[in-house]
Write a protein that holds these residues in place. Structure first.
Motif, PDB file in Angstrom:
ATOM      1  N   ASP A 106       1.672  -1.892   5.632  1.00 43.18           N
ATOM      2  CA  ASP A 106       0.373  -1.909   4.951  1.00 43.18           C
ATOM      3  C   ASP A 106       0.504  -2.257   3.479  1.00 43.18           C
ATOM      4  O   ASP A 106       0.028  -1.525   2.595  1.00 43.18           O
ATOM      5  N   TYR A 107       1.150  -3.374   3.194  1.00 42.37           N
ATOM      6  CA  TYR A 107       1.226  -3.838   1.810  1.00 42.37           C
ATOM      7  C   TYR A 107       1.322  -5.361   1.808  1.00 42.37           C
ATOM      8  O   TYR A 107       1.741  -5.982   2.796  1.00 42.37           O
ATOM      9  N   LEU A 127       7.741   0.192  -2.861  1.00 44.49           N
ATOM     10  CA  LEU A 127       6.456   0.595  -3.438  1.00 44.49           C
ATOM     11  C   LEU A 127       6.310   2.082  -3.177  1.00 44.49           C
ATOM     12  O   LEU A 127       6.274   2.516  -2.017  1.00 44.49           O
ATOM     13  N   GLN A 173       3.761   3.389  -0.761  1.00 52.92           N
ATOM     14  CA  GLN A 173       3.940   3.150   0.667  1.00 52.92           C
ATOM     15  C   GLN A 173       5.209   3.787   1.221  1.00 52.92           C
ATOM     16  O   GLN A 173       5.345   3.964   2.427  1.00 52.92           O
ATOM     17  N   LYS A 179       6.105  -0.246  -8.184  1.00 50.18           N
ATOM     18  CA  LYS A 179       7.393  -0.716  -7.677  1.00 50.18           C
ATOM     19  C   LYS A 179       8.563  -0.004  -8.354  1.00 50.18           C
ATOM     20  O   LYS A 179       8.557   0.225  -9.565  1.00 50.18           O
ATOM     21  N   ASP A 228      -2.606   1.191  -2.733  1.00 50.76           N
ATOM     22  CA  ASP A 228      -2.805   0.659  -1.386  1.00 50.76           C
ATOM     23  C   ASP A 228      -1.820  -0.449  -1.026  1.00 50.76           C
ATOM     24  O   ASP A 228      -2.024  -1.170  -0.051  1.00 50.76           O
ATOM     25  N   GLY A 229      -0.741  -0.623  -1.823  1.00 48.47           N
ATOM     26  CA  GLY A 229       0.224  -1.663  -1.513  1.00 48.47           C
ATOM     27  C   GLY A 229      -0.256  -3.056  -1.838  1.00 48.47           C
ATOM     28  O   GLY A 229       0.202  -4.027  -1.222  1.00 48.47           O
ATOM     29  N   ALA A 261       2.764  -7.956  -3.550  1.00 46.71           N
ATOM     30  CA  ALA A 261       3.162  -6.692  -4.182  1.00 46.71           C
ATOM     31  C   ALA A 261       4.651  -6.432  -4.008  1.00 46.71           C
ATOM     32  O   ALA A 261       5.309  -5.892  -4.907  1.00 46.71           O
TER      33      ALA A 261
END
Length: 346
Positions: free
Chosen positions: A62-63, A79, A82, A49, A42-43, A67
């Motif tokens: 949305d992260y 990521l 994402q 990574k 979910d980030g 992260a």
């Protein structure tokens, strides 16, 4: 629409996956049974990574910055949970392939031809069983099992990815295992097994001048790289940066594939090359080592990407020359090859 994503793992294994429009890299990988590192998806955690070396993509918002920081994003970190590709991409995955429950692939092939190019080199052509060819990045290599043995030898492709007939330049060694097979027993129709692709030596996106340094059969990966650039130019996505190749050999009669290099001069307006012969008795215009024929204009005051492939003494000599001359290229990619070692690309 689907994009091809090259996942380069830290143990040298490359795995290619297809990613559908709107699909994240992580979802595409899991769909194809490649378990990329993840925890939250979910980030939030940053476990997934990686580093995107080339290609276009969307990351959205949305992260959490914990992260992936702004500094990391500016450096090309992504990521995979994402990242939604908008083109083909190359991603560095900072774990071994075995930890992602994937492994190096293999493909069977039929020997098409063996041509003696010179006293010290052969060209091997094989027809892959898969008509779609083998996906790899220009510059990478495969391990080829020597028929009649349990041993493999490693060779860089001199041909393009995605075509059925693959080719390789192979140094001919009188006592070599693969050389002996190719020069004495090989026949069209023989079956071969190729394992790969492998290696971190491959063509990156060209954004600045390029200097290519080849020693002997280390010319092979550059033929694949130049063919890729020429093809891109013919498709309307040409390279506008100068590319210069310095190709060194021990003797005059060791120079091979010069016709192909001349053809690239015609196909790539920004490409030029120089050949160099070590033999002091040679009448060749450029004698000595590649480091003797590396003028300042091909180094562009350090604003240059250098690619180097050759035997260990050549690689060490170039590295030493750069240190002595205080030359720090923008990027420096190199591959040493040892003819009798299955672990190194030749």
């Amino acid at each position: 629409m689907s994009y091809t994503i090259a996942l380069n793992f830290e143990d040298g294994v490359t795995r290619f996956i297809g990613c559908n429009a709107g699909e994240t890299v992580l979802d595409a990988a899991y769909r194809q049974k490649v378990n990329l590192p993840m925890d939250c998806s979910d980030g939030v955690c940053g476990t997934c990574k990686g580093h995107c070396e080339q290609g276009a993509f969307e990351m959205g918002d949305d992260y959490l910055e914990e992260a992936l920081s702004e500094e990391e994003e500016a450096e090309g970190q992504v990521l995979t949970c994402q990242m939604v590709p908008a083109s083909d991409c190359v991603i560095q995955v900072p774990v071994a392939s075995s930890l992602c429950k994937t492994a190096v692939g293999s493909v069977d092939a039929t020997l098409a031809s063996v041509e003696r190019l010179s006293e010290d080199s052969l060209e091997l052509a094989v027809d892959l069983d898969d008509e779609a060819g083998l996906a790899f990045l220009p510059g990478q290599y495969v391990n080829i099992r020597v028929p009649g043995s349990d041993h493999t030898r490693s060779y860089s492709f001199s041909s393009l990815p995605g075509i059925r007939r693959a080719s390789f330049l192979i140094r001919h060694l009188p006592q070599g295992l693969m050389s002996g097979y190719l020069s004495e027993r090989a026949a069209p129709g023989d079956r071969l097994t190729l394992t790969g692709p492998l290696g971190s030596f491959y063509l990156r996106q060209v954004t600045r001048p390029v200097l290519m340094l080849a020693g002997g059969t280390g010319l092979a990966p550059f033929l694949a790289m130049l063919e890729k650039l020429a093809q891109q130019g013919e498709e309307g996505n040409g390279c506008d940066q100068p590319i210069h190749l310095i190709y060194g050999v021990n003797r005059d009669d060791h120079l091979v594939k010069c016709e192909a290099l001349e053809a690239f001069v015609e196909r790539l307006p920004e490409f030029s090359y120089t050949t160099v012969v070590v033999d002091e008795q040679s009448q060749h215009p450029q004698r000595g080592y590649v480091t003797h024929h590396m003028p300042a204009e091909v180094l562009h005051n350090g604003d240059v990407d250098v690619y180097l492939c050759g035997p260990p003494p050549m690689v060490d000599a170039v590295l030493g020359h750069f240190r002595e001359q205080d030359i720090i290229p923008a990027n420096f990619y190199y591959e040493k090859f040892t003819p009798n070692a299955a672990e190194e690309a030749a």
